[in-house]
Every structure is written in C-alpha cells, then in structure tokens.
Motif scaffolding. Structure first.
Motif, PDB file in Angstrom:
ATOM      1  N   UNK A  84       0.834  -1.202   0.000  1.00 22.07           N
ATOM      2  CA  UNK A  84       0.000   0.000   0.000  1.00 22.07           C
ATOM      3  C   UNK A  84       0.868   1.251   0.000  1.00 22.07           C
ATOM      4  N   UNK A  85       0.265   2.359  -0.409  1.00 24.63           N
ATOM      5  CA  UNK A  85       0.984   3.623  -0.438  1.00 24.63           C
ATOM      6  C   UNK A  85       1.282   4.134   0.967  1.00 24.63           C
ATOM      7  N   UNK A  86       2.476   4.709   1.121  1.00 26.40           N
ATOM      8  CA  UNK A  86       2.860   5.482   2.292  1.00 26.40           C
ATOM      9  C   UNK A  86       3.473   6.785   1.778  1.00 26.40           C
ATOM     10  N   UNK A  87       3.400   7.846   2.567  1.00 29.12           N
ATOM     11  CA  UNK A  87       3.868   9.159   2.135  1.00 29.12           C
ATOM     12  C   UNK A  87       4.916   9.692   3.100  1.00 29.12           C
ATOM     13  N   UNK A  88       5.934  10.354   2.549  1.00 29.77           N
ATOM     14  CA  UNK A  88       6.998  10.992   3.323  1.00 29.77           C
ATOM     15  C   UNK A  88       7.114  12.445   2.874  1.00 29.77           C
ATOM     16  N   UNK A  89       7.072  13.372   3.827  1.00 30.17           N
ATOM     17  CA  UNK A  89       7.112  14.794   3.481  1.00 30.17           C
ATOM     18  C   UNK A  89       7.748  15.584   4.616  1.00 30.17           C
ATOM     19  N   UNK A  90       8.492  16.662   4.356  1.00 30.16           N
ATOM     20  CA  UNK A  90       8.857  17.258   3.097  1.00 30.16           C
ATOM     21  C   UNK A  90      10.370  17.128   2.965  1.00 30.16           C
ATOM     22  N   UNK A  91      10.800  16.410   1.946  1.00 26.99           N
ATOM     23  CA  UNK A  91      12.233  16.224   1.748  1.00 26.99           C
ATOM     24  C   UNK A  91      12.785  16.972   0.563  1.00 26.99           C
ATOM     25  N   UNK A  92      12.057  18.014   0.085  1.00 21.76           N
ATOM     26  CA  UNK A  92      12.540  18.646  -1.120  1.00 21.76           C
ATOM     27  C   UNK A  92      12.295  20.126  -1.301  1.00 21.76           C
ATOM     28  N   UNK A 145      14.020  24.430   6.580  1.00 29.37           N
ATOM     29  CA  UNK A 145      13.799  24.386   8.028  1.00 29.37           C
ATOM     30  C   UNK A 145      12.404  24.926   8.324  1.00 29.37           C
ATOM     31  N   UNK A 146      11.374  24.092   8.152  1.00 32.11           N
ATOM     32  CA  UNK A 146      10.005  24.596   8.287  1.00 32.11           C
ATOM     33  C   UNK A 146       9.680  25.040   9.702  1.00 32.11           C
ATOM     34  N   UNK A 155      11.098  16.437  10.403  1.00 32.23           N
ATOM     35  CA  UNK A 155      11.386  17.747  11.013  1.00 32.23           C
ATOM     36  C   UNK A 155      11.965  18.771  10.044  1.00 32.23           C
ATOM     37  N   UNK A 156      12.739  18.315   9.050  1.00 27.48           N
ATOM     38  CA  UNK A 156      13.417  19.257   8.151  1.00 27.48           C
ATOM     39  C   UNK A 156      13.776  18.560   6.852  1.00 27.48           C
ATOM     40  N   UNK A 157      14.271  19.344   5.909  1.00 25.46           N
ATOM     41  CA  UNK A 157      14.562  18.809   4.576  1.00 25.46           C
ATOM     42  C   UNK A 157      15.701  17.795   4.605  1.00 25.46           C
ATOM     43  N   UNK A 158      16.675  17.965   5.507  1.00 25.92           N
ATOM     44  CA  UNK A 158      17.783  17.007   5.586  1.00 25.92           C
ATOM     45  C   UNK A 158      17.265  15.616   5.934  1.00 25.92           C
ATOM     46  N   UNK A 159      16.418  15.564   6.967  1.00 24.03           N
ATOM     47  CA  UNK A 159      15.857  14.280   7.386  1.00 24.03           C
ATOM     48  C   UNK A 159      15.047  13.655   6.265  1.00 24.03           C
TER      49      UNK A 159
END
Length: 293
Positions: A129-137, A141-142, A238-242
């Motif tokens: 099934x689909x899983x989502x990961x955000x935000x890596x792009x 530093x939100x 937590x951030x784009x690096x992660x």
C-alpha cells in the motif's frame, strides 16, 4: 492503493500533460513511455528546434503537440497558463530551472498556487500500500506553521490516493517532548491540534520516532498505543535534511517502488530527477495524474 492499481485507474482516460521545456532525453523518453501506456496526451512547451531535434533523435515517431516559445521564462509561464485555463490537467518539469518554474507557479496573478506552501511528497509502497513521506525537497527548516501546511498538503493528497482517513506521524528522534529538541515540541503541538479536530479527516500523533511510527511491536515496547503508532500512512519529517536522507534510503537501500511530486498548486507538479530510474519516473508521472483517472 499502490502503483499498479493507480495505473489501472488512469487507463480510463488520457490526461493532457504540459511538460515545461522538454529538452533533455530523460524527459522525452518518460513522456513517450507514459503516452504509450495510454494515460497521457503530452503538450511540449519549449523551444521548437531543440524539441524537434530530440524527438527525431530519441523517440522517432512520437508526435506530441508542440507549444513553441522563445525562452525558459516564457516556457514556464505558458505551461502554467495551460494548467490554469484547463488546456492541461497536469504539469511536469523538464529542463527548466526549478526557480523559474516555481516563480511562474507562485505568481500572484497568473500562477496556480492553491495551498499556503509548496511541499514535496515522496510516495512509496510498503506492504502493498501507499505510504507518504514529506517534506524532503522544498522547505529547508520549516516553522511550526509551515509544518501545519505541509501536513495539510499531504493529507489532501493521501485522500486522492484512496486513503480515506490518513494516519499521520509527526517525526522526531524521540517519542517524548524535550524542550532541548524543538522538533518534538512542534510534533506535540500538531498532535494536540489533531486531537481538537483542527485537521480534517485524519489522525495525527507525535512526537514519534521512526521505528514506533511504522512498527507496532516497537511502539508497544515504548508503551505507545492508538491508531497511529505502528500504522502511519504519512511521515512528516522535522526538516529537509531528514526527509532527503530518509527518502533516498527508501529508494536506494530499501529498493521500494516510489515516486515524488510537489504539492500546493492546483495540480501536483511532477519534478523528475536525472538520477531517477525508469520506473521512478513513471511512478512520479502517475502520481501527478492522481485524481483525474
């Protein structure tokens, strides 16, 4: 839902796809293959001579509609206009630089911005099934407010992918709040907002470490129970690096089927990487068409 079922759903109609500056072989090949699979009609927005040369050299016999322009900036503006006016129902980045395309998308008068922020989501298959990961792009530093908007973008997209009530894990390195770790504080605030119904049609929990977000046994060892621990559909990092490191680990170490799009515009924006393999490119295109099939 997974990529196979999404592709089946997309077979019901051909969706017009505007491709901004398709002047590299990878983009043209991906467009040709998606066209051959039967779910897109491509509109190539770019400089006529380079487009015709590439089509002749790389994909002879492929005849997408050409929308000639003179410059990179004009290509971005025209591709966005095609989406805004309904002539295209999906948008894909070709050789155009990311800042130029984003400027056109975000233009106050002629753009197609819809959400408060633009955010990247990686969609991958896990246990069928689909899983989502955000935000890596998108956002390095939100802030807490931006994490709220990233979460809202992802939940809306998950629902388009058939996840009726997404389970959202807001990640940190720990599953308890530590004032020395701001990501844990942000996660706790977002989880509390979820408890009070400030996010629609989803469940939010955090802070959660990655293991207890995706593994029920690990969550129970930490004394975590509920619908989200061990069963997260969406991981908010937590951030784009992660997000970047975790996303590439999914692709390169895990070898999981995946694709990515940018959310926050009226349509998902397909942004292929030159390092993407053939299947990842096609998966990203499928995701960019999600909701139309």
């Amino acid at each position: 839902m997974n990529f196979a079922t999404l592709e089946t759903r997309l077979q019901s109609q051909k969706i017009p796809l505007a491709i901004c500056l398709p002047e590299d072989p990878e983009t043209v090949l991906a467009a040709r293959e998606a066209t051959d699979l039967g779910y897109v009609d491509c509109l190539f927005v770019g400089r006529e001579a380079p487009m015709r040369e590439l089509l002749h050299r790389v994909t002879p016999g492929f005849t997408p509609r050409l929308v000639p322009v003179q410059s990179e900036e004009e290509a971005a503006a025209r591709a966005v206009e095609l989406v805004r006016t309904g002539a295209a129902r999906a948008l894909m980045k070709g050789s155009v630089s990311t800042p130029v395309l984003l400027k056109a998308i975000l233009h106050k008068e002629t753009g197609i911005r819809q959400g408060n922020v633009l955010s990247h989501v990686l969609v991958y298959e896990w246990q069928g099934s689909f899983r989502l990961l955000t935000d890596g792009g998108m956002i390095p530093h939100p802030t807490l407010e931006e994490k709220h908007d990233i979460l809202v973008n992802a939940v809306g997209f998950a629902r388009r992918l058939g996840i009726a009530r997404p389970k959202v894990a807001v990640l940190s390195a720990v599953e308890t709040v530590s004032f020395k770790m701001p990501s844990s504080v942000d996660a706790a605030v977002l989880a509390r907002m979820g408890e009070r119904g400030q996010f629609k049609d989803c469940l939010v929990d955090g802070p959660l470490a990655l293991d207890n977000a995706v593994c029920e046994e690990s969550a129970h060892h930490k004394g975590l129970h509920g619908e989200v621990p061990g069963h997260a559909d969406i991981l908010v990092v937590p951030d784009i690096d992660t997000g970047n490191v975790l996303g590439k680990s999914i692709l390169y170490f895990g070898g999981l089927p995946a694709g990515g799009v940018v959310l926050g515009a009226t349509v998902p924006v397909i942004m292929l990487s030159r390092s993407d393999d053939r299947q990842t490119r096609l998966n990203s295109i499928k995701l960019g068409l999600a909701g139309w099939g």
